[in-house]
Design an enzyme around this catalytic site. Structure first.
Site, PDB file in Angstrom:
ATOM      1  N   GLY A  90       1.028  -1.416   0.239  1.00  0.00           N
ATOM      2  CA  GLY A  90       0.001   0.099   0.049  1.00  0.00           C
ATOM      3  C   GLY A  90       0.978   1.227  -0.045  1.00  0.00           C
ATOM      4  O   GLY A  90       0.472   2.447   0.451  1.00  0.00           O
TER       5      GLY A  90
ATOM      6  N   THR B  86      -7.299  -1.550   8.731  1.00  0.00           N
ATOM      7  CA  THR B  86      -8.151  -2.041   9.657  1.00  0.00           C
ATOM      8  C   THR B  86      -9.031  -3.376   8.910  1.00  0.00           C
ATOM      9  O   THR B  86      -8.902  -3.747   7.694  1.00  0.00           O
ATOM     10  CB  THR B  86      -9.470  -0.955   9.624  1.00  0.00           C
ATOM     11  OG1 THR B  86      -9.602  -0.277   8.408  1.00  0.00           O
ATOM     12  CG2 THR B  86      -8.926   0.134  10.865  1.00  0.00           C
TER      13      THR B  86
ATOM     14  N   PRO C  62      -4.416  -1.343  15.502  1.00  0.00           N
ATOM     15  CA  PRO C  62      -5.339  -0.405  15.038  1.00  0.00           C
ATOM     16  C   PRO C  62      -5.105   1.202  15.107  1.00  0.00           C
ATOM     17  O   PRO C  62      -5.635   2.105  14.335  1.00  0.00           O
ATOM     18  CB  PRO C  62      -6.714  -0.541  16.149  1.00  0.00           C
ATOM     19  CG  PRO C  62      -6.380  -1.739  16.801  1.00  0.00           C
ATOM     20  CD  PRO C  62      -4.767  -1.828  16.695  1.00  0.00           C
TER      21      PRO C  62
ATOM     22  N   HIS D  55     -13.244  11.246  11.588  1.00  0.00           N
ATOM     23  CA  HIS D  55     -12.141  11.143  10.628  1.00  0.00           C
ATOM     24  C   HIS D  55     -12.363  11.832   9.319  1.00  0.00           C
ATOM     25  O   HIS D  55     -13.580  12.346   8.881  1.00  0.00           O
ATOM     26  CB  HIS D  55     -12.137   9.389  10.133  1.00  0.00           C
ATOM     27  CG  HIS D  55     -11.167   9.004  11.240  1.00  0.00           C
ATOM     28  ND1 HIS D  55     -11.785   8.469  12.318  1.00  0.00           N
ATOM     29  CD2 HIS D  55     -10.070   8.480  11.183  1.00  0.00           C
ATOM     30  CE1 HIS D  55     -11.161   7.665  13.310  1.00  0.00           C
ATOM     31  NE2 HIS D  55      -9.863   7.791  12.403  1.00  0.00           N
TER      32      HIS D  55
ATOM     33  N   LYS E 123     -12.369   7.764   4.537  1.00  0.00           N
ATOM     34  CA  LYS E 123     -12.314   6.327   5.221  1.00  0.00           C
ATOM     35  C   LYS E 123     -13.495   5.737   5.052  1.00  0.00           C
ATOM     36  O   LYS E 123     -14.569   6.129   4.924  1.00  0.00           O
ATOM     37  CB  LYS E 123     -12.381   7.048   6.913  1.00  0.00           C
ATOM     38  CG  LYS E 123     -12.041   5.562   7.660  1.00  0.00           C
ATOM     39  CD  LYS E 123     -11.789   6.177   8.993  1.00  0.00           C
ATOM     40  CE  LYS E 123     -11.697   4.971  10.078  1.00  0.00           C
ATOM     41  NZ  LYS E 123     -10.370   4.278   9.707  1.00  0.00           N
TER      42      LYS E 123
HETATM   43  P1  NAP Z   1      -5.226   4.733   1.214  1.00  0.00           P
HETATM   44  O1  NAP Z   1      -4.450   6.219   0.883  1.00  0.00           O
HETATM   45  O2  NAP Z   1      -6.626   4.554   0.322  1.00  0.00           O
HETATM   46  O3  NAP Z   1      -4.087   3.725   0.703  1.00  0.00           O
HETATM   47  C1  NAP Z   1      -4.324   2.408   0.682  1.00  0.00           C
HETATM   48  C2  NAP Z   1      -3.388   1.844  -0.440  1.00  0.00           C
HETATM   49  O4  NAP Z   1      -3.220   0.463  -0.603  1.00  0.00           O
HETATM   50  C3  NAP Z   1      -3.652   2.416  -1.813  1.00  0.00           C
HETATM   51  O5  NAP Z   1      -2.358   3.094  -2.179  1.00  0.00           O
HETATM   52  C4  NAP Z   1      -4.207   1.208  -2.490  1.00  0.00           C
HETATM   53  O6  NAP Z   1      -3.686   1.305  -3.934  1.00  0.00           O
HETATM   54  C5  NAP Z   1      -3.208   0.308  -2.027  1.00  0.00           C
HETATM   55  N1  NAP Z   1      -3.816  -1.069  -2.055  1.00  0.00           N
HETATM   56  C6  NAP Z   1      -5.172  -1.558  -2.348  1.00  0.00           C
HETATM   57  N2  NAP Z   1      -5.135  -2.937  -2.486  1.00  0.00           N
HETATM   58  C7  NAP Z   1      -4.090  -3.354  -2.373  1.00  0.00           C
HETATM   59  C8  NAP Z   1      -3.317  -4.519  -2.528  1.00  0.00           C
HETATM   60  N3  NAP Z   1      -4.030  -5.705  -2.429  1.00  0.00           N
HETATM   61  N4  NAP Z   1      -2.192  -4.672  -2.361  1.00  0.00           N
HETATM   62  C9  NAP Z   1      -1.112  -3.563  -2.127  1.00  0.00           C
HETATM   63  N5  NAP Z   1      -1.687  -2.298  -2.114  1.00  0.00           N
HETATM   64  C10 NAP Z   1      -3.157  -2.367  -2.008  1.00  0.00           C
HETATM   65  O7  NAP Z   1      -5.559   4.520   2.755  1.00  0.00           O
HETATM   66  P2  NAP Z   1      -4.510   4.978   3.866  1.00  0.00           P
HETATM   67  O8  NAP Z   1      -5.189   6.327   4.560  1.00  0.00           O
HETATM   68  O9  NAP Z   1      -3.148   5.021   3.689  1.00  0.00           O
HETATM   69  O10 NAP Z   1      -4.984   3.894   4.871  1.00  0.00           O
HETATM   70  C11 NAP Z   1      -4.469   2.566   4.767  1.00  0.00           C
HETATM   71  C12 NAP Z   1      -5.081   1.883   5.981  1.00  0.00           C
HETATM   72  O11 NAP Z   1      -4.435   2.081   7.213  1.00  0.00           O
HETATM   73  C13 NAP Z   1      -6.548   1.827   6.082  1.00  0.00           C
HETATM   74  O12 NAP Z   1      -7.056   0.599   6.234  1.00  0.00           O
HETATM   75  C14 NAP Z   1      -6.820   2.750   7.156  1.00  0.00           C
HETATM   76  O13 NAP Z   1      -8.013   2.549   7.825  1.00  0.00           O
HETATM   77  C15 NAP Z   1      -5.333   2.410   7.917  1.00  0.00           C
HETATM   78  N6  NAP Z   1      -5.009   3.300   8.795  1.00  0.00           N
HETATM   79  C16 NAP Z   1      -4.414   2.877  10.103  1.00  0.00           C
HETATM   80  C17 NAP Z   1      -3.670   3.756  11.054  1.00  0.00           C
HETATM   81  C18 NAP Z   1      -3.079   3.376  11.979  1.00  0.00           C
HETATM   82  O14 NAP Z   1      -2.728   4.091  12.957  1.00  0.00           O
HETATM   83  N7  NAP Z   1      -3.244   1.954  12.320  1.00  0.00           N
HETATM   84  C19 NAP Z   1      -3.965   5.337  10.806  1.00  0.00           C
HETATM   85  C20 NAP Z   1      -4.431   5.547   9.577  1.00  0.00           C
HETATM   86  C21 NAP Z   1      -4.997   4.812   8.616  1.00  0.00           C
HETATM   87  P3  NAP Z   1      -4.718   2.068  -5.018  1.00  0.00           P
HETATM   88  O15 NAP Z   1      -4.169   3.636  -4.845  1.00  0.00           O
HETATM   89  O16 NAP Z   1      -4.375   1.374  -6.363  1.00  0.00           O
HETATM   90  O17 NAP Z   1      -6.027   1.962  -4.756  1.00  0.00           O
END
Ligand code: NAP
Length: 252
Positions: free
Chosen positions: A11, A81, A107, A136, A140
């Site tokens: 990702g 998540t 989380p 958020h 999300k």
């Molecule tokens: P985001 O900007 O939508 O990024 C998700 C990325 O994953 C996108 O670049 C997407 O690619 C890619 N992706 C989708 N399917 C994939 C696969 N099969 N293999 C590899 N990459 C893939 O989301 P984000 O805000 O970075 O958040 C990512 C996750 O972290 C979410 O679940 C969010 O809820 C979580 N999160 C966690 C925390 C924490 O502290 N634990 C904090 C913030 C967010 P495309 O662009 O090609 O679709």
């Protein structure tokens, strides 16, 4: 000198992934050897001899990614998540066959958020009522947030252990959703608002007083100290750890 840990980000083009690749690049003791997107083959992880996979993808992809990493002898640090009880149970079962591997499901990687949840769990038994508001950015895809679910779980357990009765609530009817989602008996309200990143309030109330415990992540860099802590610790912690608090010394 010991060899650097070889780390991959899944990702990598996302908001979290972009911040994580920058943080890993800047860490002298870690080597970022793969930064994969949705269309890249996971076989690259094997070819690059990855030690630790950092999964920051989407709920639909994260389980297969982590299972792949474990089946190939790697460790995993997961911020995505979607890890409900059945997924965690399947993961724990898989880990019994890969006893050297460690997995951290976090989380929330923000240290302040982990502390806020801990403080709220400590306070929960002393108040009649408790509700959670999580706020958020509107991109999300899941609600409530993983952090809110985890916070509700810990607060409910603390109240149950202390024998605290259910919070008073005379609501008999009304519009669906007006009282939020019921998570282990605790109402959780989800706000999606342009301009926000990740925020949470735990509201605690009793007669004549209220306590609010609030945490704000203003940007994605706020999560990176936790990601790095997870990567540096996971290789020495075989098995499943849920919550970054499992890697912190919070008892003192
Ligand atoms: P985001 O900007 O939508 O990024 C998700 C990325 O994953 C996108 O670049 C997407 O690619 C890619 N992706 C989708 N399917 C994939 C696969 N099969 N293999 C590899 N990459 C893939 O989301 P984000 O805000 O970075 O958040 C990512 C996750 O972290 C979410 O679940 C969010 O809820 C979580 N999160 C966690 C925390 C924490 O502290 N634990 C904090 C913030 C967010 P495309 O662009 O090609 O679709």
């Amino acid at each position: 000198m010991s060899e650097k840990l070889r780390v991959a980000v899944l990702g990598a083009k996302g908001r979290m992934g972009t911040a994580a690749t920058a943080a890993l690049d800047a860490a002298d003791d870690l080597e970022l050897v793969a930064a994969l997107g949705r269309h890249d083959s996971l076989d690259i992880l094997i070819q690059r001899q990855v030690d630790v996979v950092v999964d920051l993808t989407v709920p639909d992809a994260t389980e297969a990614n982590v299972h792949f990493a474990l089946r190939h002898g790697m460790h995993a640090v997961v911020g995505t998540t979607g890890w409900d009880a059945s997924r965690l149970a399947a993961l724990a079962e898989l880990l019994t066959h890969t006893p050297k591997s460690g997995v951290l499901i976090a989380p929330n990687f923000a240290l302040g958020s982990v502390l806020a949840t801990r403080f709220a769990a400590q306070a929960a038994r002393y108040f009649e009522s408790v509700e959670i508001v999580e706020l958020h950015h509107p991109r999300k895809v899941d609600a409530p947030s993983g952090t809110a679910l985890r916070t509700a779980e810990l607060l409910a357990a603390a109240r149950q252990d202390a024998g605290v009765p259910a919070a008073p609530d005379a609501t008999e009817g009304g519009l669906d959703g007006a009282r939020g989602a019921n998570v282990h008996g605790i109402p959780v309200h989800s706000v999606r608002l342009a301009g926000l990143v990740a925020h949470q309030e735990v509201l605690l109330g009793s007669h004549g007083e209220a306590l609010t415990i609030r945490h704000d992540s203003f940007n994605h860099e706020s999560f990176m100290p936790g990601v790095l802590l997870g990567v540096r610790t996971v290789t020495g912690r075989p098995g499943l750890t849920v919550g970054l608090d499992g890697y912190l010394d919070l008892e003192g």
